[in-house]
Design a protein around this motif. Structure first.
Motif, mmCIF file in Angstrom:
data_model
loop_
_atom_site.group_PDB
_atom_site.id
_atom_site.type_symbol
_atom_site.label_atom_id
_atom_site.label_comp_id
_atom_site.label_asym_id
_atom_site.label_seq_id
_atom_site.Cartn_x
_atom_site.Cartn_y
_atom_site.Cartn_z
ATOM 1 N N SER A 3 0.691 -1.310 0.033
ATOM 2 C CA SER A 3 0.077 0.173 0.102
ATOM 3 C C SER A 3 0.764 1.246 -0.425
ATOM 4 C CB SER A 3 -0.728 -0.629 0.956
ATOM 5 O OG SER A 3 -1.812 -1.294 1.578
ATOM 6 N N TYR A 4 0.414 2.351 -0.697
ATOM 7 C CA TYR A 4 1.378 3.167 -0.803
ATOM 8 C C TYR A 4 0.324 4.715 -1.140
ATOM 9 C CZ TYR A 4 1.799 2.630 -5.838
ATOM 10 O OH TYR A 4 2.033 2.289 -7.219
ATOM 11 N N VAL A 5 0.020 5.681 -1.040
ATOM 12 C CA VAL A 5 0.322 6.311 -1.674
ATOM 13 C C VAL A 5 1.371 7.750 -2.322
ATOM 14 C CG1 VAL A 5 -0.661 8.936 -1.740
ATOM 15 C CG2 VAL A 5 -1.609 7.335 -0.169
ATOM 16 N N ASN A 6 1.467 8.535 -3.757
ATOM 17 C CA ASN A 6 2.829 8.738 -3.889
ATOM 18 C C ASN A 6 2.039 10.013 -4.948
ATOM 19 O OD1 ASN A 6 4.951 9.238 -5.815
ATOM 20 N ND2 ASN A 6 4.590 7.774 -7.423
ATOM 21 N N PHE A 7 2.636 10.831 -4.705
ATOM 22 C CA PHE A 7 2.259 12.390 -4.593
ATOM 23 C C PHE A 7 3.683 12.801 -5.389
ATOM 24 C CE2 PHE A 7 1.190 12.271 -0.616
ATOM 25 C CZ PHE A 7 -0.419 12.886 -0.448
ATOM 26 N N ASN A 8 3.246 11.887 -7.260
ATOM 27 C CA ASN A 8 4.051 12.302 -7.918
ATOM 28 C C ASN A 8 4.078 14.058 -8.616
ATOM 29 O OD1 ASN A 8 1.797 12.100 -9.134
ATOM 30 N ND2 ASN A 8 2.794 10.595 -11.376
ATOM 31 N N ASN A 9 3.421 14.745 -8.591
ATOM 32 C CA ASN A 9 3.614 15.669 -9.680
ATOM 33 C C ASN A 9 3.572 17.015 -8.670
ATOM 34 O OD1 ASN A 9 0.922 15.257 -7.997
ATOM 35 N ND2 ASN A 9 -0.323 16.665 -8.680
ATOM 36 N N VAL A 10 4.407 16.935 -8.007
ATOM 37 C CA VAL A 10 5.236 18.036 -6.879
ATOM 38 C C VAL A 10 5.918 18.823 -8.126
ATOM 39 C CG1 VAL A 10 5.979 18.539 -4.287
ATOM 40 C CG2 VAL A 10 4.796 16.312 -4.795
ATOM 41 N N ASP A 11 5.029 19.989 -8.237
ATOM 42 C CA ASP A 11 6.654 21.172 -8.923
ATOM 43 C C ASP A 11 6.740 22.073 -8.178
ATOM 44 O OD1 ASP A 11 6.957 22.056 -11.308
ATOM 45 O OD2 ASP A 11 5.096 23.078 -11.678
ATOM 46 N N VAL A 12 8.359 22.183 -8.441
ATOM 47 C CA VAL A 12 9.043 23.586 -7.231
ATOM 48 C C VAL A 12 9.309 24.468 -8.642
ATOM 49 C CG1 VAL A 12 8.139 22.253 -5.315
ATOM 50 C CG2 VAL A 12 10.597 22.365 -6.780
ATOM 51 N N ARG A 13 9.392 25.247 -8.542
ATOM 52 C CA ARG A 13 10.099 26.812 -9.720
ATOM 53 C C ARG A 13 11.741 26.220 -9.169
ATOM 54 N NH1 ARG A 13 6.977 32.172 -7.961
ATOM 55 N NH2 ARG A 13 4.739 31.107 -7.841
ATOM 56 N N ARG A 14 11.919 26.153 -7.917
ATOM 57 C CA ARG A 14 13.158 26.229 -7.691
ATOM 58 C C ARG A 14 13.961 24.753 -6.971
ATOM 59 N NH1 ARG A 14 11.517 30.420 -6.097
ATOM 60 N NH2 ARG A 14 11.921 32.400 -7.360
ATOM 61 N N THR A 15 15.420 24.315 -7.104
ATOM 62 C CA THR A 15 16.090 23.270 -6.102
ATOM 63 C C THR A 15 16.210 23.979 -4.930
ATOM 64 O OG1 THR A 15 17.076 22.476 -8.554
ATOM 65 C CG2 THR A 15 18.177 21.793 -5.909
ATOM 66 N N GLY A 16 15.788 23.382 -3.930
ATOM 67 C CA GLY A 16 16.009 23.940 -2.744
ATOM 68 C C GLY A 16 15.986 23.227 -2.074
ATOM 69 N N THR A 17 15.622 23.242 -0.314
ATOM 70 C CA THR A 17 15.037 22.355 0.583
ATOM 71 C C THR A 17 13.297 22.646 0.701
ATOM 72 O OG1 THR A 17 17.325 23.059 2.202
ATOM 73 C CG2 THR A 17 15.156 22.196 3.111
ATOM 74 N N TYR A 18 12.699 22.064 0.964
ATOM 75 C CA TYR A 18 11.269 21.892 1.040
ATOM 76 C C TYR A 18 10.918 21.661 2.598
ATOM 77 C CZ TYR A 18 10.980 24.060 -3.726
ATOM 78 O OH TYR A 18 10.876 25.149 -4.190
ATOM 79 N N SER A 19 9.813 22.276 2.930
ATOM 80 C CA SER A 19 9.496 21.685 4.001
ATOM 81 C C SER A 19 7.649 20.862 3.676
ATOM 82 C CB SER A 19 8.932 22.693 5.300
ATOM 83 O OG SER A 19 7.740 21.477 6.315
ATOM 84 N N ILE A 20 7.771 19.339 4.247
ATOM 85 C CA ILE A 20 6.720 19.027 3.781
ATOM 86 C C ILE A 20 5.937 18.663 4.800
ATOM 87 C CG2 ILE A 20 5.915 16.927 2.245
ATOM 88 C CD1 ILE A 20 7.805 18.847 1.267
ATOM 89 N N THR A 21 4.533 18.809 5.064
ATOM 90 C CA THR A 21 3.523 18.694 5.894
ATOM 91 C C THR A 21 2.639 18.083 5.425
ATOM 92 O OG1 THR A 21 4.135 20.865 6.822
ATOM 93 C CG2 THR A 21 1.768 19.939 7.780
ATOM 94 N N VAL A 22 2.743 16.796 6.601
ATOM 95 C CA VAL A 22 1.168 15.834 5.976
ATOM 96 C C VAL A 22 0.207 16.317 6.742
ATOM 97 C CG1 VAL A 22 0.799 13.012 5.830
ATOM 98 C CG2 VAL A 22 3.137 14.255 4.947
ATOM 99 N N ARG A 23 -1.598 15.745 6.651
ATOM 100 C CA ARG A 23 -2.108 16.008 6.668
ATOM 101 C C ARG A 23 -2.895 14.709 7.148
ATOM 102 N NH1 ARG A 23 -8.009 17.355 6.818
ATOM 103 N NH2 ARG A 23 -7.960 18.607 9.109
ATOM 104 N N TYR A 24 -2.756 14.175 7.785
ATOM 105 C CA TYR A 24 -3.413 12.517 8.585
ATOM 106 C C TYR A 24 -4.805 11.953 9.869
ATOM 107 C CZ TYR A 24 -0.505 12.052 12.279
ATOM 108 O OH TYR A 24 -0.504 11.926 13.666
#
Length: 188
Positions: free
Chosen positions: A99-120
């Motif tokens: 089982s999995y969920v794949n967010f395969n369309n996460v589009d960002v403007r620049r390479t860098g560090t991002y915070s990913i917040t998961v709501r569950y």
């Protein structure tokens, strides 16, 4: 927001009724028409206007994007109706080894560090999902019990994303939670 309590906003004294100040807060607004209601706690305040930045940005932090789990790729799981979920649905039954969920369309403007917040939500005991970003090695992500199904919480982690489309995979680890969405925002 849309009939649900969100945040408390505090207004500092400006000195006189002709002096104006600005405060801002970050909230989730789904696509479509939304109702924003202010309820006075104590004191009084006058509003000049309410400015809602264009979709996907905040005044100081740059692009912020929400990705709904049910609009992404999932396997050995199913969409579950949850009245308290952001769009009324989550991806649930993520309780099998495949089982999995794949967010395969996460589009960002620049390479860098991002915070990913998961709501569950997690009505069982503590849970761990395995997270992989762009196919890298999986790392455990703890999703503590929320006490009941349809009671939501968030957890966050920082990761490097590449300019353009990225993939964030949440795979079943131990126990299971239901995934509502992820919010992707750049780290200053």
């Amino acid at each position: 927001m849309n009939g649900r309590d969100q945040n408390t906003v505090s207004y500092a004294k400006t000195g006189s009724s002709s002096d104006w100040s600005t405060v801002w807060d970050e909230v989730y607004l789904p696509l479509g028409t939304d109702v924003i209601h202010f309820d006075s706690g104590n004191g009084s305040v006058s509003f000049g206007w309410l400015d809602v930045p264009s979709r996907g940005s905040t005044p100081d932090h740059g692009p912020v994007t929400t990705y709904q789990a049910e609009n992404n790729i999932y396997a050995d799981a199913q969409i579950v109706d949850e009245y308290n979920a952001e769009n009324g649905e989550v991806v649930g039954d993520i309780n099998n080894p495949d089982s999995y969920v794949n967010f395969n369309n996460v589009d960002v403007r620049r390479t860098g560090t991002y915070s990913i917040t998961v709501r569950y939500d997690n009505g069982l005991g503590n849970c761990t999902d395995e997270v992989s970003v762009n196919g890298d090695s999986e790392v455990p992500l703890s999703l503590p019990s929320t006490g009941a199904w349809n009671t939501f919480n968030t957890v966050s982690f920082d990761t490097t994303l590449q300019q353009g489309e990225n993939s964030i995979l949440l795979r079943h680890g131990s126990n299971y939670a239901q995934i509502d969405d992820i919010v992707v925002s750049p780290v200053k």
